[in-house]
Write a protein that holds these residues in place. Structure first.
Motif, PDB file in Angstrom:
ATOM      1  N   HIS A 121       0.868  -1.179   0.000  1.00 17.81           N
ATOM      2  CA  HIS A 121       0.000   0.000   0.000  1.00 17.81           C
ATOM      3  C   HIS A 121       0.906   1.230   0.000  1.00 17.81           C
ATOM      4  CE1 HIS A 121      -3.413  -2.603   0.876  1.00 17.81           C
ATOM      5  NE2 HIS A 121      -2.648  -3.185   1.780  1.00 17.81           N
ATOM      6  N   PRO A 122       1.362   1.657  -1.172  1.00 17.08           N
ATOM      7  CA  PRO A 122       2.342   2.751  -1.253  1.00 17.08           C
ATOM      8  C   PRO A 122       1.821   4.040  -0.618  1.00 17.08           C
ATOM      9  CG  PRO A 122       2.056   1.660  -3.387  1.00 17.08           C
ATOM     10  CD  PRO A 122       0.964   1.167  -2.507  1.00 17.08           C
ATOM     11  N   LEU A 123       2.760   4.846  -0.135  1.00 22.98           N
ATOM     12  CA  LEU A 123       2.390   6.181   0.328  1.00 22.98           C
ATOM     13  C   LEU A 123       1.751   6.934  -0.833  1.00 22.98           C
ATOM     14  CD1 LEU A 123       4.462   5.242   2.467  1.00 22.98           C
ATOM     15  CD2 LEU A 123       5.196   7.626   2.648  1.00 22.98           C
ATOM     16  N   PRO A 124       0.783   7.783  -0.593  1.00 20.67           N
ATOM     17  CA  PRO A 124       0.409   8.367   0.704  1.00 20.67           C
ATOM     18  C   PRO A 124      -0.661   7.606   1.479  1.00 20.67           C
ATOM     19  CG  PRO A 124      -0.749   9.519  -1.040  1.00 20.67           C
ATOM     20  CD  PRO A 124       0.101   8.483  -1.719  1.00 20.67           C
ATOM     21  N   MET A 125      -0.812   6.280   1.256  1.00 25.74           N
ATOM     22  CA  MET A 125      -1.874   5.530   1.914  1.00 25.74           C
ATOM     23  C   MET A 125      -1.802   5.625   3.436  1.00 25.74           C
ATOM     24  SD  MET A 125      -4.589   3.842   1.473  1.00 25.74           S
ATOM     25  CE  MET A 125      -4.513   3.356  -0.251  1.00 25.74           C
ATOM     26  N   CYS A 126      -0.590   5.581   4.012  1.00 22.17           N
ATOM     27  CA  CYS A 126      -0.484   5.625   5.472  1.00 22.17           C
ATOM     28  C   CYS A 126      -1.038   6.936   6.026  1.00 22.17           C
ATOM     29  CB  CYS A 126       0.957   5.418   5.920  1.00 22.17           C
ATOM     30  SG  CYS A 126       2.092   6.736   5.464  1.00 22.17           S
ATOM     31  N   TYR A 127      -0.875   8.031   5.263  1.00 22.41           N
ATOM     32  CA  TYR A 127      -1.410   9.318   5.708  1.00 22.41           C
ATOM     33  C   TYR A 127      -2.939   9.319   5.632  1.00 22.41           C
ATOM     34  CZ  TYR A 127       3.443  10.727   4.922  1.00 22.41           C
ATOM     35  OH  TYR A 127       4.811  10.815   4.951  1.00 22.41           O
ATOM     36  N   GLU A 128      -3.491   8.721   4.586  1.00 23.94           N
ATOM     37  CA  GLU A 128      -4.944   8.654   4.455  1.00 23.94           C
ATOM     38  C   GLU A 128      -5.545   7.771   5.549  1.00 23.94           C
ATOM     39  OE1 GLU A 128      -6.676  10.643   2.518  1.00 23.94           O
ATOM     40  OE2 GLU A 128      -4.719  11.458   1.969  1.00 23.94           O
ATOM     41  N   VAL A 220       9.011   3.442  -1.006  1.00 20.89           N
ATOM     42  CA  VAL A 220       7.687   3.334  -0.383  1.00 20.89           C
ATOM     43  C   VAL A 220       6.699   4.337  -0.955  1.00 20.89           C
ATOM     44  CG1 VAL A 220       8.623   2.404   1.771  1.00 20.89           C
ATOM     45  CG2 VAL A 220       8.297   4.887   1.559  1.00 20.89           C
ATOM     46  N   TYR A 221       7.234   5.352  -1.688  1.00 20.27           N
ATOM     47  CA  TYR A 221       6.374   6.365  -2.297  1.00 20.27           C
ATOM     48  C   TYR A 221       6.825   6.595  -3.742  1.00 20.27           C
ATOM     49  CZ  TYR A 221       3.455  10.625  -2.291  1.00 20.27           C
ATOM     50  OH  TYR A 221       2.484  11.579  -2.558  1.00 20.27           O
ATOM     51  N   PRO A 222       6.504   5.659  -4.638  1.00 19.63           N
ATOM     52  CA  PRO A 222       6.990   5.744  -6.024  1.00 19.63           C
ATOM     53  C   PRO A 222       6.594   7.024  -6.750  1.00 19.63           C
ATOM     54  CG  PRO A 222       6.095   3.564  -5.570  1.00 19.63           C
ATOM     55  CD  PRO A 222       5.746   4.420  -4.396  1.00 19.63           C
TER      56      PRO A 222
END
Length: 315
Positions: A121-128, A220-222
């Motif tokens: 689950h690439p960033l920005p998923m962790c922020y969402e 982690v954030y392509p």
């Protein structure tokens, strides 16, 4: 299979945890052990797991301290674990004991967010996911018994270490730009925050660990714009001064590759239009997140006291 095939070609390694191949496949070389919630016999802290978003599996762990003769409701601590955005969890042997101890010492209710990890689950998923978790807290303030019966929602703190500190900062900025009605963020605790920048400075120059951290960010954030992306370089964020709290505690470690970035963050925040107070602590002779691996050492105890004091100080 030919070692030069697209299937076997390695794009990035984060030893000993993760290997990402050029075809997008990821291999975790160490799976994180799950520690179940419980009633801790030493601290008396109770914990339980909650599902925040059933359709995605987003979850968290709630913590409730054992407090005798309580006359008022308690502060709420929202914690984001570290691990380079791609390892660890809120339920691991590293983070469950730490948050449990912090809850016992500070006498707070806590929610430890188990955001989805990269590279699956690439960033920005962790922020969402983290923002969804904050909104869940608001929505459950009158529903979830541990929150409804025990939390003073005018005393809320965001905290995290390493990548989790990065997330905590970005959540505070977002809260400053999009008010969370019913949730007042009093303070932000950043422990060894994972920040970066295109131009290396001070101890970053020629540091191989800093180079690896930069490569990790891109892995982690392509779709990132690079190391001056506002998510990882707060100095480049036009909303930096809109931080949604009035107090910030930044803790760094002398031997940490992120040390100078943490100090730079403090300096820039003080110089910005943000109208608040910055506190700072440095652990001499220590490395990145040392307190998680050696929680009984003197400097880890000093760090715990500093965080607890920050949370329990009324301003």
């Amino acid at each position: 299979m030919d070692s030069g095939s697209k299937t076997d070609a390695i794009a990035f390694e984060f030893p000993p945890y993760l290997r990402i191949y050029k075809n997008g496949r990821a291999k975790r070389t160490q799976e994180v052990e799950f520690i179940p919630p419980s009633i801790d016999l030493v601290t008396g802290v109770s914990s339980k797991d909650v599902v925040i978003e059933p359709e995605t599996g987003l979850s968290a762990r709630l913590y409730l301290p054992k407090v005798k003769d309580r006359l008022s409701k308690l502060p709420l601590l929202i914690y984001f674990h570290g691990g380079g955005f791609c390892t660890e969890s809120a339920f691991s042997p590293l983070y469950h004991p730490y948050v449990d101890s912090l809850v016992a010492e500070a006498k707070v209710v806590a929610i430890s967010v188990n955001y989805r990890r990269a590279p699956e689950h690439p960033l920005p998923m962790c922020y969402e996911d983290s923002w969804t978790s904050l909104k869940w807290v608001v929505s459950q303030s009158k529903e979830e018994a541990w929150l409804k019966d025990n939390v003073d929602f005018t005393r809320v703190f965001l905290a995290g270490d390493s990548a989790g500190a990065n997330i905590a900062h970005n959540m505070a900025v977002r809260a400053g730009c999009s008010a969370l009605n019913g949730l007042k963020i009093n303070g932000l605790v950043l422990i060894h925050p994972h920040f970066a920048g295109v131009e290396p400075f001070k101890s970053e120059i020629g540091n191989f660990g800093v180079k690896i951290a930069g490569n990790l960010w891109r892995a982690v954030y392509p779709l990132t714009t690079g190391l001056d992306d506002p998510f990882v370089n707060p100095d480049k964020d036009p909303n930096f001064s809109r931080l949604g709290c009035k107090r910030v505690l930044v803790c760094i470690a002398e031997k940490d590759i992120f040390r100078d970035r943490g100090q730079f963050y403090c300096e820039n925040l003080r110089k910005s239009r943000w109208d608040g107070k910055v506190e700072f602590m440095e652990a001499e002779g220590e490395n990145h997140v040392f307190h998680l691996y050696n929680p009984t050492c003197k400097r880890a105890k000093d760090l715990m006291k500093c965080v607890v004091s920050f949370i329990n100080t009324s301003e």
